[in-house]
Design an enzyme around this catalytic site. Sequence first.
Site, PDB file in Angstrom:
ATOM      1  N   ASN A 109       0.826  -1.206   0.000  1.00  0.00           N
ATOM      2  CA  ASN A 109       0.000   0.000   0.000  1.00  0.00           C
ATOM      3  C   ASN A 109       0.857   1.253   0.000  1.00  0.00           C
ATOM      4  OD1 ASN A 109      -2.046  -1.783   0.124  1.00  0.00           O
ATOM      5  ND2 ASN A 109      -2.534  -1.460   2.278  1.00  0.00           N
ATOM      6  N   HIS A 126       5.826  -0.635  -2.839  1.00  0.00           N
ATOM      7  CA  HIS A 126       5.289   0.017  -4.041  1.00  0.00           C
ATOM      8  C   HIS A 126       5.319   1.543  -3.937  1.00  0.00           C
ATOM      9  CE1 HIS A 126       2.891  -3.856  -5.280  1.00  0.00           C
ATOM     10  NE2 HIS A 126       4.172  -3.943  -5.511  1.00  0.00           N
ATOM     11  N   CYS A 134      11.708  13.889  -7.712  1.00  0.00           N
ATOM     12  CA  CYS A 134      12.191  14.751  -8.793  1.00  0.00           C
ATOM     13  C   CYS A 134      12.458  13.886 -10.024  1.00  0.00           C
ATOM     14  CB  CYS A 134      13.467  15.467  -8.356  1.00  0.00           C
ATOM     15  SG  CYS A 134      14.293  16.320  -9.712  1.00  0.00           S
ATOM     16  N   CYS A 156      10.425  20.459  -7.857  1.00  0.00           N
ATOM     17  CA  CYS A 156      11.350  20.050  -6.791  1.00  0.00           C
ATOM     18  C   CYS A 156      12.079  21.228  -6.154  1.00  0.00           C
ATOM     19  CB  CYS A 156      12.377  19.066  -7.349  1.00  0.00           C
ATOM     20  SG  CYS A 156      13.589  19.868  -8.412  1.00  0.00           S
ATOM     21  N   GLY A 196      -5.183  -9.069   3.225  1.00  0.00           N
ATOM     22  CA  GLY A 196      -5.855  -8.206   2.247  1.00  0.00           C
ATOM     23  C   GLY A 196      -5.151  -8.028   0.923  1.00  0.00           C
TER      24      GLY A 196
HETATM   25  P1  OAD Z   1      -6.306  -5.896  -4.719  1.00  0.00           P
HETATM   26  O1  OAD Z   1      -7.333  -4.839  -4.876  1.00  0.00           O
HETATM   27  O2  OAD Z   1      -5.852  -6.612  -5.930  1.00  0.00           O
HETATM   28  O3  OAD Z   1      -6.841  -6.986  -3.680  1.00  0.00           O
HETATM   29  C1  OAD Z   1      -7.382  -6.618  -2.454  1.00  0.00           C
HETATM   30  C2  OAD Z   1      -7.828  -7.884  -1.730  1.00  0.00           C
HETATM   31  O4  OAD Z   1      -8.297  -7.491  -0.456  1.00  0.00           O
HETATM   32  C3  OAD Z   1      -8.948  -8.651  -2.429  1.00  0.00           C
HETATM   33  O5  OAD Z   1      -8.614 -10.030  -2.500  1.00  0.00           O
HETATM   34  C4  OAD Z   1     -10.155  -8.449  -1.498  1.00  0.00           C
HETATM   35  O6  OAD Z   1     -11.006  -9.586  -1.422  1.00  0.00           O
HETATM   36  C5  OAD Z   1      -9.486  -8.204  -0.167  1.00  0.00           C
HETATM   37  N1  OAD Z   1     -10.282  -7.383   0.754  1.00  0.00           N
HETATM   38  C6  OAD Z   1     -11.188  -6.407   0.478  1.00  0.00           C
HETATM   39  N2  OAD Z   1     -11.681  -5.890   1.610  1.00  0.00           N
HETATM   40  C7  OAD Z   1     -11.094  -6.554   2.638  1.00  0.00           C
HETATM   41  C8  OAD Z   1     -11.184  -6.493   4.061  1.00  0.00           C
HETATM   42  N3  OAD Z   1     -11.993  -5.622   4.671  1.00  0.00           N
HETATM   43  N4  OAD Z   1     -10.420  -7.330   4.794  1.00  0.00           N
HETATM   44  C9  OAD Z   1      -9.595  -8.227   4.199  1.00  0.00           C
HETATM   45  N5  OAD Z   1      -9.470  -8.340   2.857  1.00  0.00           N
HETATM   46  C10 OAD Z   1     -10.192  -7.512   2.087  1.00  0.00           C
HETATM   47  O7  OAD Z   1      -5.061  -5.227  -3.948  1.00  0.00           O
HETATM   48  P2  OAD Z   1      -3.557  -5.737  -3.802  1.00  0.00           P
HETATM   49  O8  OAD Z   1      -3.472  -7.211  -3.775  1.00  0.00           O
HETATM   50  O9  OAD Z   1      -2.963  -4.975  -2.692  1.00  0.00           O
HETATM   51  O10 OAD Z   1       0.284  -1.834  -7.113  1.00  0.00           O
HETATM   52  O11 OAD Z   1      -2.938  -5.213  -5.148  1.00  0.00           O
HETATM   53  C11 OAD Z   1      -1.557  -5.301  -5.339  1.00  0.00           C
HETATM   54  C12 OAD Z   1      -1.052  -4.158  -6.163  1.00  0.00           C
HETATM   55  O12 OAD Z   1      -1.847  -4.008  -7.345  1.00  0.00           O
HETATM   56  C13 OAD Z   1      -1.181  -2.809  -5.502  1.00  0.00           C
HETATM   57  O13 OAD Z   1      -0.152  -2.542  -4.578  1.00  0.00           O
HETATM   58  C14 OAD Z   1      -1.083  -1.871  -6.673  1.00  0.00           C
HETATM   59  C15 OAD Z   1      -1.950  -2.599  -7.669  1.00  0.00           C
HETATM   60  O14 OAD Z   1      -1.556  -2.468  -8.968  1.00  0.00           O
HETATM   61  C16 OAD Z   1       0.817  -0.660  -7.491  1.00  0.00           C
HETATM   62  O15 OAD Z   1       0.218   0.388  -7.462  1.00  0.00           O
HETATM   63  C17 OAD Z   1       2.222  -0.788  -7.969  1.00  0.00           C
END
Ligand code: OAD
Length: 254
Positions: A109, A126, A134, A156, A196
């Site tokens: 996050n 990330h 910059c 910057c 999550g």
């Molecule tokens: P996702 O949006 O892909 O997945 C979020 C997960 O959290 C899903 O499996 C949901 O079911 C779960 N979820 C939702 N609400 C929840 C809750 N209250 N408690 C527990 N789980 C819950 O997000 P990420 O896996 O973090 O990268 O995505 C990874 C990366 O994709 C991010 O860091 C971002 C994105 O592209 C960059 O920006 C580089």
Amino acid sequence: MTGIQNCIVFEPPFVVTHIMRGKNVVVLTGAGVSAESGVKTFRDNDGLWENHRIEDVATPQAWQADPKLVWKFYQARRRQMNEVEPNSAHVAIAKLESELDNFTLVTQNVDDLHERGGSSLVIHMHGRLQTLRCEKTEQTEHRMADDDLNDDYAYCNCCVNAHRMRPDIVWFGEMPMEMEEIYESVESCDFFIVVGSSGHVYPAAGMVNVAKSVGAHTILVNYEMPINGSDFDEIHLGKAGEILPKLVEDWLMR
Ligand code: OAD
């Protein structure tokens, strides 16, 4: 309790007893840990990418092609940080850190809710929303004043002729941050806990396998079964803010 392939899925309020004191514990969080704070996840039905195609806002090519769109997208997310608060899942993770000697928190996050929830050492693989980078020197600056949060570009303070700054975010196709330190922790952990995350984005999604390869017990807390669910030894399905405080309390009981 049900079984899928090699892992066991627990329906709350089921708790499995573990002794975490004296062990190496790594927690990896994703967007789901901030969902109950009101930050949209990326891939749920109402997720962020619904309104913006990922390639329109989260690649270096997008920044080259339409910097205004990318800038506005991230400025909106930076402003939102001032409107949200940490939830009980962030607080539970901070509690785990405060009670354990060998603890590492890695997050995908870019918000600062772990820090505001009490965590003192957070590896943001990330990047972060609070800092800008910059474009010329790559130096970062903490830029969250009101003037930094409107839709005009920021410039910057590090160059004689101020250069435009870009979001301090790892975009698709770029190398995640602090990977050496992260792998060092994962390769020596006893417990690897993911909270999550949908398991779609590598290298984060593959870390569970690194942890397993060194014999760690792998635990997942997620709202629904993620794509890499079968890689975990133990899965707790539900909202992190409801499940994690109880799990942490139990893990710290002995
Ligand atoms: P996702 O949006 O892909 O997945 C979020 C997960 O959290 C899903 O499996 C949901 O079911 C779960 N979820 C939702 N609400 C929840 C809750 N209250 N408690 C527990 N789980 C819950 O997000 P990420 O896996 O973090 O990268 O995505 C990874 C990366 O994709 C991010 O860091 C971002 C994105 O592209 C960059 O920006 C580089």
